[in-house]
Scaffold this active site. Sequence first.
Site, PDB file in Angstrom:
ATOM      1  N   LYS A 114       4.051  -6.818   3.835  1.00  0.00           N
ATOM      2  CA  LYS A 114       3.748  -5.430   3.528  1.00  0.00           C
ATOM      3  C   LYS A 114       3.444  -4.717   4.830  1.00  0.00           C
ATOM      4  O   LYS A 114       2.946  -5.304   5.796  1.00  0.00           O
ATOM      5  CB  LYS A 114       2.576  -5.290   2.560  1.00  0.00           C
ATOM      6  CG  LYS A 114       1.214  -5.746   3.046  1.00  0.00           C
ATOM      7  CD  LYS A 114       0.433  -4.808   3.943  1.00  0.00           C
ATOM      8  CE  LYS A 114       0.294  -3.428   3.345  1.00  0.00           C
ATOM      9  NZ  LYS A 114      -0.454  -2.547   4.361  1.00  0.00           N
ATOM     10  N   GLY A 115       3.757  -3.453   4.879  1.00  0.00           N
ATOM     11  CA  GLY A 115       3.456  -2.659   6.053  1.00  0.00           C
ATOM     12  C   GLY A 115       4.374  -1.460   6.109  1.00  0.00           C
ATOM     13  O   GLY A 115       5.568  -1.579   5.873  1.00  0.00           O
ATOM     14  N   THR A 169       1.633  -8.013  12.907  1.00  0.00           N
ATOM     15  CA  THR A 169       1.498  -6.615  12.521  1.00  0.00           C
ATOM     16  C   THR A 169       1.651  -6.546  11.027  1.00  0.00           C
ATOM     17  O   THR A 169       2.562  -7.118  10.501  1.00  0.00           O
ATOM     18  CB  THR A 169       2.543  -5.710  13.192  1.00  0.00           C
ATOM     19  OG1 THR A 169       2.306  -4.374  12.789  1.00  0.00           O
ATOM     20  CG2 THR A 169       3.955  -6.076  12.836  1.00  0.00           C
ATOM     21  N   GLU A 214       6.409   4.739   7.400  1.00  0.00           N
ATOM     22  CA  GLU A 214       6.022   5.881   6.575  1.00  0.00           C
ATOM     23  C   GLU A 214       6.860   7.118   6.910  1.00  0.00           C
ATOM     24  O   GLU A 214       6.836   7.621   8.028  1.00  0.00           O
ATOM     25  CB  GLU A 214       4.533   6.172   6.766  1.00  0.00           C
ATOM     26  CG  GLU A 214       3.676   5.103   6.107  1.00  0.00           C
ATOM     27  CD  GLU A 214       2.198   5.233   6.387  1.00  0.00           C
ATOM     28  OE1 GLU A 214       1.405   4.681   5.612  1.00  0.00           O
ATOM     29  OE2 GLU A 214       1.838   5.864   7.388  1.00  0.00           O
ATOM     30  N   GLY A 221       2.740   1.914   7.668  1.00  0.00           N
ATOM     31  CA  GLY A 221       2.116   2.684   8.733  1.00  0.00           C
ATOM     32  C   GLY A 221       1.005   1.870   9.372  1.00  0.00           C
ATOM     33  O   GLY A 221       0.714   0.760   8.960  1.00  0.00           O
ATOM     34  N   ASN A 264      -0.076  10.545   5.845  1.00  0.00           N
ATOM     35  CA  ASN A 264      -1.326  10.160   6.480  1.00  0.00           C
ATOM     36  C   ASN A 264      -2.386  11.251   6.424  1.00  0.00           C
ATOM     37  O   ASN A 264      -3.583  10.960   6.485  1.00  0.00           O
ATOM     38  CB  ASN A 264      -1.048   9.721   7.924  1.00  0.00           C
ATOM     39  CG  ASN A 264      -0.407   8.350   7.945  1.00  0.00           C
ATOM     40  OD1 ASN A 264      -1.076   7.351   7.729  1.00  0.00           O
ATOM     41  ND2 ASN A 264       0.890   8.304   8.156  1.00  0.00           N
ATOM     42  N   THR A 301       0.869  -1.185   0.000  1.00  0.00           N
ATOM     43  CA  THR A 301       0.000   0.000   0.000  1.00  0.00           C
ATOM     44  C   THR A 301       0.906   1.235   0.000  1.00  0.00           C
ATOM     45  O   THR A 301       1.289   1.714  -1.054  1.00  0.00           O
ATOM     46  CB  THR A 301      -0.972  -0.011   1.197  1.00  0.00           C
ATOM     47  OG1 THR A 301      -0.250  -0.288   2.397  1.00  0.00           O
ATOM     48  CG2 THR A 301      -2.049  -1.063   0.993  1.00  0.00           C
ATOM     49  N   THR A 302       1.285   1.731   1.183  1.00  0.00           N
ATOM     50  CA  THR A 302       2.192   2.888   1.218  1.00  0.00           C
ATOM     51  C   THR A 302       3.654   2.479   1.312  1.00  0.00           C
ATOM     52  O   THR A 302       4.524   3.332   1.476  1.00  0.00           O
ATOM     53  CB  THR A 302       1.848   3.820   2.407  1.00  0.00           C
ATOM     54  OG1 THR A 302       1.899   3.065   3.618  1.00  0.00           O
ATOM     55  CG2 THR A 302       0.470   4.425   2.235  1.00  0.00           C
ATOM     56  N   THR A 352      -7.267  11.216   0.221  1.00  0.00           N
ATOM     57  CA  THR A 352      -7.571  12.348  -0.651  1.00  0.00           C
ATOM     58  C   THR A 352      -6.471  12.609  -1.661  1.00  0.00           C
ATOM     59  O   THR A 352      -6.624  13.441  -2.529  1.00  0.00           O
ATOM     60  CB  THR A 352      -7.786  13.619   0.182  1.00  0.00           C
ATOM     61  OG1 THR A 352      -6.634  13.842   1.017  1.00  0.00           O
ATOM     62  CG2 THR A 352      -9.013  13.499   1.057  1.00  0.00           C
TER      63      THR A 352
END
Length: 401
Positions: A180-181, A191, A270, A183, A396, A158-159, A401
């Site tokens: 994956k991870g 986790t 992140e 944030g 974040n 994702t991020t 958005t």
Amino acid sequence: MISEGLSKPAAPVELPTGFSCHVGNIGMKDDTDDVMVLTADRLAAAAGVFTKSLFAGASVHLSQANVADGRAQAVVVVSKNANVATGEQGNTDAANLARRVGELVGCQPDQVLVGSTGVIGVYYPEGKVDAYFDRLVAAPEAALASRDATAAAAAIMTTDTHPKTASAAAGAATVVGIAKGSGMIEPDMATMISVITTDAEIAPDRLDAMLRRVCDVTFNALSVDTDTSTSDMVVMLANGAAGPVDEAELEAALGAVSGDLTRQLAFDGEGAETLIMVTVNGARDDAQAKLVAKAIVNSPLVKTAVHGRDPNWGRVAMAVGKCSDETDIHPDKVVIRFGTQEVYPTPATPEALAELEAYLASDEVLISVDLGVTSGGGGSFTVYGCDLTDQYVRINADYTT
């Protein structure tokens, strides 16, 4: 020290013998890969550790039920959509995803483990999952022809800034993990999402116990921002293609893979620029050491001090002091170090402080605390985290958005 390649795209890693995968784009958000299907060539021993979040998603609940008998043949992970807080429709969508993967792989739906990660409260796009799997089921051998673990890791991001893979040998077998991870990482189980595979042969109950032991000192020792995801899971499949191996060797390999992935996750937090390791020893027991270490690595003031290259040991002392229920900790017995340099109770010289500023600019920083509750060993624990940067806020603030 952190390996030079941790902040760079991972080199290609192959899945163990008897495993294959598919990656592609269902259309959850954009034109990047957003689905990964991993399958074993036979029904495999399986184990899983899952989030304890009260808002756990439909995929978590389904996978917990499907892994309960210790057997599975496939794992599917959808990224860019968590399928969390989506009610009965979310449950239906998770079950349908398992059913379609079962069709592709040639196994029962309850032999499929499902992961989903991304934005909360959004339904899967109507019709897209079925349309995508209609195409795959028409040519299953072609769809599942890859053994590229790195591509599988990229598809579940994702991020994250790069795919995370790790591998280790255990006798004639191999252990390969992807994760994956970046944030929303503060474990209350594992986790993030990680899928670990091995061609070793092991009984399901032994695999389950082994995975839980390893998670406790690796993935469960990780924190980026104190927030526990609704979608966390670590699952492992062992297909037995390489035959039985020494279980101590297998656990060591699993520990090496999980530890490597944990460090990669911390370093890719992140906006992170520095991996922070906190080791606490001299504690009453390991649980106390972990409690104090987590208080330190989770402190925004400690995180920003590291980011600012400020050897402000007072922030570490503050974090220890927050553990106010631990009444057997006494400040006059505590020793604090940055790297190997003691900063409390013996103050560092101006020359040593200048060297510490340079040390805090490293890729990896070690903070160690001896609580002095016990002598000659006692409880100890190491946790992993990262610094706090303005980029974390920006990522974040703009997430949906």
